[in-house]
Write an enzyme that holds these catalytic residues in place. Structure first.
Site, PDB file in Angstrom:
ATOM      1  N   LYS A  12       0.935  -1.211   0.049  1.00 28.40           N
ATOM      2  CA  LYS A  12       0.108   0.073  -0.169  1.00 28.40           C
ATOM      3  C   LYS A  12       0.996   1.356  -0.074  1.00 28.40           C
ATOM      4  O   LYS A  12       2.054   1.181   0.353  1.00 28.40           O
ATOM      5  CB  LYS A  12      -0.914  -0.148   1.239  1.00 28.40           C
ATOM      6  CG  LYS A  12      -2.201   0.699   1.068  1.00 28.40           C
ATOM      7  CD  LYS A  12      -3.128   0.316   0.416  1.00 28.40           C
ATOM      8  CE  LYS A  12      -4.617   0.862   0.227  1.00 28.40           C
ATOM      9  NZ  LYS A  12      -5.618   0.235  -0.215  1.00 28.40           N
TER      10      LYS A  12
ATOM     11  N   GLY B 114     -27.010   1.056   0.065  1.00 32.50           N
ATOM     12  CA  GLY B 114     -25.886   1.633  -0.580  1.00 32.50           C
ATOM     13  C   GLY B 114     -26.145   1.018  -2.001  1.00 32.50           C
ATOM     14  O   GLY B 114     -25.559  -0.155  -2.377  1.00 32.50           O
TER      15      GLY B 114
ATOM     16  N   GLY C 162     -24.690   2.288  -4.952  1.00 31.76           N
ATOM     17  CA  GLY C 162     -23.871   2.974  -5.775  1.00 31.76           C
ATOM     18  C   GLY C 162     -23.117   2.212  -6.964  1.00 31.76           C
ATOM     19  O   GLY C 162     -23.951   1.164  -7.632  1.00 31.76           O
TER      20      GLY C 162
ATOM     21  N   VAL D 153     -21.233  -0.207  -7.023  1.00 29.10           N
ATOM     22  CA  VAL D 153     -21.288  -1.990  -6.711  1.00 29.10           C
ATOM     23  C   VAL D 153     -22.786  -2.335  -6.328  1.00 29.10           C
ATOM     24  O   VAL D 153     -23.072  -3.396  -7.051  1.00 29.10           O
ATOM     25  CB  VAL D 153     -20.286  -2.206  -5.479  1.00 29.10           C
ATOM     26  CG1 VAL D 153     -20.457  -3.715  -5.201  1.00 29.10           C
ATOM     27  CG2 VAL D 153     -18.923  -1.903  -5.924  1.00 29.10           C
TER      28      VAL D 153
HETATM   29  P1  NAD Z   1     -20.155   4.357  -4.407  1.00 30.40           P
HETATM   30  O1  NAD Z   1     -19.577   5.617  -3.658  1.00 30.40           O
HETATM   31  O2  NAD Z   1     -20.353   4.346  -5.675  1.00 30.40           O
HETATM   32  O3  NAD Z   1     -21.671   3.799  -3.507  1.00 30.40           O
HETATM   33  C1  NAD Z   1     -21.835   4.163  -2.115  1.00 30.40           C
HETATM   34  C2  NAD Z   1     -23.330   4.371  -2.107  1.00 30.40           C
HETATM   35  O4  NAD Z   1     -23.675   4.431  -0.621  1.00 30.40           O
HETATM   36  C3  NAD Z   1     -23.744   5.893  -2.779  1.00 30.40           C
HETATM   37  O5  NAD Z   1     -24.904   5.553  -3.520  1.00 30.40           O
HETATM   38  C4  NAD Z   1     -24.115   6.466  -1.356  1.00 30.40           C
HETATM   39  O6  NAD Z   1     -25.049   7.464  -1.528  1.00 30.40           O
HETATM   40  C5  NAD Z   1     -24.343   5.449  -0.448  1.00 30.40           C
HETATM   41  N1  NAD Z   1     -24.262   5.800   1.019  1.00 30.40           N
HETATM   42  C6  NAD Z   1     -23.245   6.633   1.625  1.00 30.40           C
HETATM   43  N2  NAD Z   1     -23.457   6.491   2.818  1.00 30.40           N
HETATM   44  C7  NAD Z   1     -24.742   5.809   3.064  1.00 30.40           C
HETATM   45  C8  NAD Z   1     -25.316   5.436   4.138  1.00 30.40           C
HETATM   46  N3  NAD Z   1     -25.124   6.052   5.688  1.00 30.40           N
HETATM   47  N4  NAD Z   1     -26.391   4.834   4.188  1.00 30.40           N
HETATM   48  C9  NAD Z   1     -26.967   4.278   2.804  1.00 30.40           C
HETATM   49  N5  NAD Z   1     -26.303   4.499   1.977  1.00 30.40           N
HETATM   50  C10 NAD Z   1     -25.132   5.314   2.060  1.00 30.40           C
HETATM   51  O7  NAD Z   1     -19.229   3.172  -3.963  1.00 30.40           O
HETATM   52  P2  NAD Z   1     -19.113   1.868  -4.522  1.00 30.40           P
HETATM   53  O8  NAD Z   1     -17.877   1.659  -5.457  1.00 30.40           O
HETATM   54  O9  NAD Z   1     -20.364   1.288  -5.089  1.00 30.40           O
HETATM   55  O10 NAD Z   1     -18.774   0.850  -3.216  1.00 30.40           O
HETATM   56  C11 NAD Z   1     -19.293   0.432  -2.249  1.00 30.40           C
HETATM   57  C12 NAD Z   1     -18.521  -0.050  -0.995  1.00 30.40           C
HETATM   58  O11 NAD Z   1     -17.705  -1.109  -1.568  1.00 30.40           O
HETATM   59  C13 NAD Z   1     -17.541   0.988  -0.348  1.00 30.40           C
HETATM   60  O12 NAD Z   1     -17.313   0.694   1.039  1.00 30.40           O
HETATM   61  C14 NAD Z   1     -16.316   0.438  -1.025  1.00 30.40           C
HETATM   62  O13 NAD Z   1     -15.109   0.824  -0.342  1.00 30.40           O
HETATM   63  C15 NAD Z   1     -16.495  -0.914  -1.336  1.00 30.40           C
HETATM   64  N6  NAD Z   1     -15.694  -1.646  -2.188  1.00 30.40           N
HETATM   65  C16 NAD Z   1     -15.999  -0.990  -3.604  1.00 30.40           C
HETATM   66  C17 NAD Z   1     -15.081  -1.584  -4.755  1.00 30.40           C
HETATM   67  C18 NAD Z   1     -15.303  -1.264  -6.028  1.00 30.40           C
HETATM   68  O14 NAD Z   1     -14.995  -2.146  -7.154  1.00 30.40           O
HETATM   69  N7  NAD Z   1     -15.866  -0.164  -6.465  1.00 30.40           N
HETATM   70  C19 NAD Z   1     -14.279  -2.710  -4.275  1.00 30.40           C
HETATM   71  C20 NAD Z   1     -14.101  -3.214  -2.909  1.00 30.40           C
HETATM   72  C21 NAD Z   1     -14.627  -2.769  -1.930  1.00 30.40           C
END
Ligand code: NAD
Length: 362
Positions: free
Chosen positions: A88, A188, A190, A192
């Site tokens: 990292k 959530g 978003g 994913v």
């Molecule tokens: P993103 O930012 O696209 O989506 C997150 C969603 O959660 C958003 O729509 C946001 O409005 C919502 N949110 C935020 N706070 C909230 C709450 N208190 N209650 C309900 N909803 C809430 O992120 P993502 O890329 O979809 O990732 C989601 C999670 O998965 C994150 O924790 C990220 O670290 C983890 N993750 C993502 C990936 C990836 O490939 N994108 C890989 C590993 C881990």
């Protein structure tokens, strides 16, 4: 004279405590670069890990973060069956104020000097543009945009991995992994979460969704035929699976006492507020927990594919392996009556030890 004892806060003591191989401090006054690269373990392959940029309060806070995160990457690669080690990097600074092309490219030069023992990617505070700058100075960077030959958005692969993790839990809990008629709450929606909702609805699961973004919540509910619920009500639903896909620490003493589901499986990082306390609480309550760092490894798989030159189809196939890996963890947890996160750690450590031994033979 060889000094054998260090103050417990010294850099060497901290490296010993975490078992790191190498830590590199990168300083360049002309660009303002102050970064730390931590290589935790390279038994399985080059250390891969994102570069995070944050305005840390102190150098020691930055060091602790990079040591903790790089060690997690070792476990994540190992449990996922990838030939990658854990690393990292952190850049100390405010990403909105202190970032520049020159700073990122200077950082890229430091990575180049590590001769491929460390490969980086995007993380909190960095973006695909920064990876392009790093790429100008070193080829040891992944997660670059599709437009310049990279693997692009990892979210569909991450969602696929979470989906396979959920199915593995269903298989262990119900004896079959059919989603038809099963109820799942995705917190959530978003990048994913939305992809996951699509996969779940394709197999006729009953899906509840929540998000703080109400417009998005309404749109996604309509698009996939999911049921929107207020965020705080999610924990009281009578459901089969709770899937945290927003933020960490949502599995804590208060929510565990409220949850009525039999499975927790989602993409968010660090879902358990306290690994030890809440891992044990879930075991006692009989809630099956799919370790986050295993089932959200699709993003890492996407990076690995980019390095190995695999296409999208092969990448998604690799994410499907999360099904078997999750089942192995759940079975070990059951057999040894230990929390699933502990079972996952043990499997990861064993793989590293086994490969260390075979490498010692040539
Ligand atoms: P993103 O930012 O696209 O989506 C997150 C969603 O959660 C958003 O729509 C946001 O409005 C919502 N949110 C935020 N706070 C909230 C709450 N208190 N209650 C309900 N909803 C809430 O992120 P993502 O890329 O979809 O990732 C989601 C999670 O998965 C994150 O924790 C990220 O670290 C983890 N993750 C993502 C990936 C990836 O490939 N994108 C890989 C590993 C881990």
């Amino acid at each position: 004279m060889i000094v054998s004892k260090f103050d417990e806060h010294s850099v060497f003591s901290q490296l010993d405590a975490f078992g790191h191989q190498k830590v590199v401090y990168c300083s360049d006054p002309s660009t303002g670069l102050k970064a730390i690269i931590a290589i935790h373990d390279t038994t399985l392959g080059p250390a891969l890990g994102g570069t995070r940029m944050q305005p840390y309060k102190s150098e020691n806070e930055a060091l602790q973060d990079v040591l903790r995160l790089s060690r997690s990457m070792t476990y994540k690669s190992a449990i996922t069956g990838l030939n990658l080690g854990g690393g990292k990097a952190v850049i100390i600074g405010d990403s909105r104020l202190h970032k520049s092309e020159a700073l990122m490219r200077r950082f890229g030069r430091f990575i180049e000097n590590l001769n491929g023992s460390f490969i980086t990617a995007e993380d909190v505070g960095t973006n695909p543009r920064d990876m392009e700058y790093i790429r100008m100075e070193t080829k040891h960077v992944t997660g670059i945009p599709e437009s310049i030959g990279g693997s692009g958005d990892p979210s569909p692969v991450t969602a696929k991995g979470v989906f396979m993790g959920i199915k593995a839990c269903l298989k262990e809990h119900f004896g079959n992994d059919s989603l038809a008629g099963k109820s799942i709450a995705v917190q959530g929606i978003g990048q994913v979460g939305e992809n996951l909702v699509g996969l779940l609805r394709n197999e006729n699961a009953k899906v509840y969704i929540s998000d703080i973004d109400e417009d998005r919540l309404r749109q996604v509910a309509q698009k996939y035929g999911a049921t929107a619920v207020a965020n705080n009500n999610l924990f009281d639903l009578d459901i089969d699976v709770y899937s945290p896909c927003a933020l960490g620490a949502t599995v804590n003493t208060e929510t565990i006492n409220r949850l009525k589901c039999s499975i927790i499986a989602g993409s968010a990082n660090n879902q358990l507020a306290d690994e030890v306390v809440h891992g044990c609480m879930l075991l006692e309550k009989g809630i099956m927990y799919a370790p986050d760092y295993l089932i959200n490894a699709g993003g890492l798989i996407n990076c690995y594919s980019e390095i190995a030159g695999f296409n999208k189809k092969k990448t998604l196939q690799m994410a499907e392996n999360i099904y078997d890996a999750t089942r192995r963890v759940l079975q070990k947890s059951k057999l040894e009556n230990i929390p699933t996160n502990e079972a996952a750690n043990k499997i990861a450590e064993k793989r590293i030890e086994d490969i260390r031994k075979i490498k010692a033979s040539y």
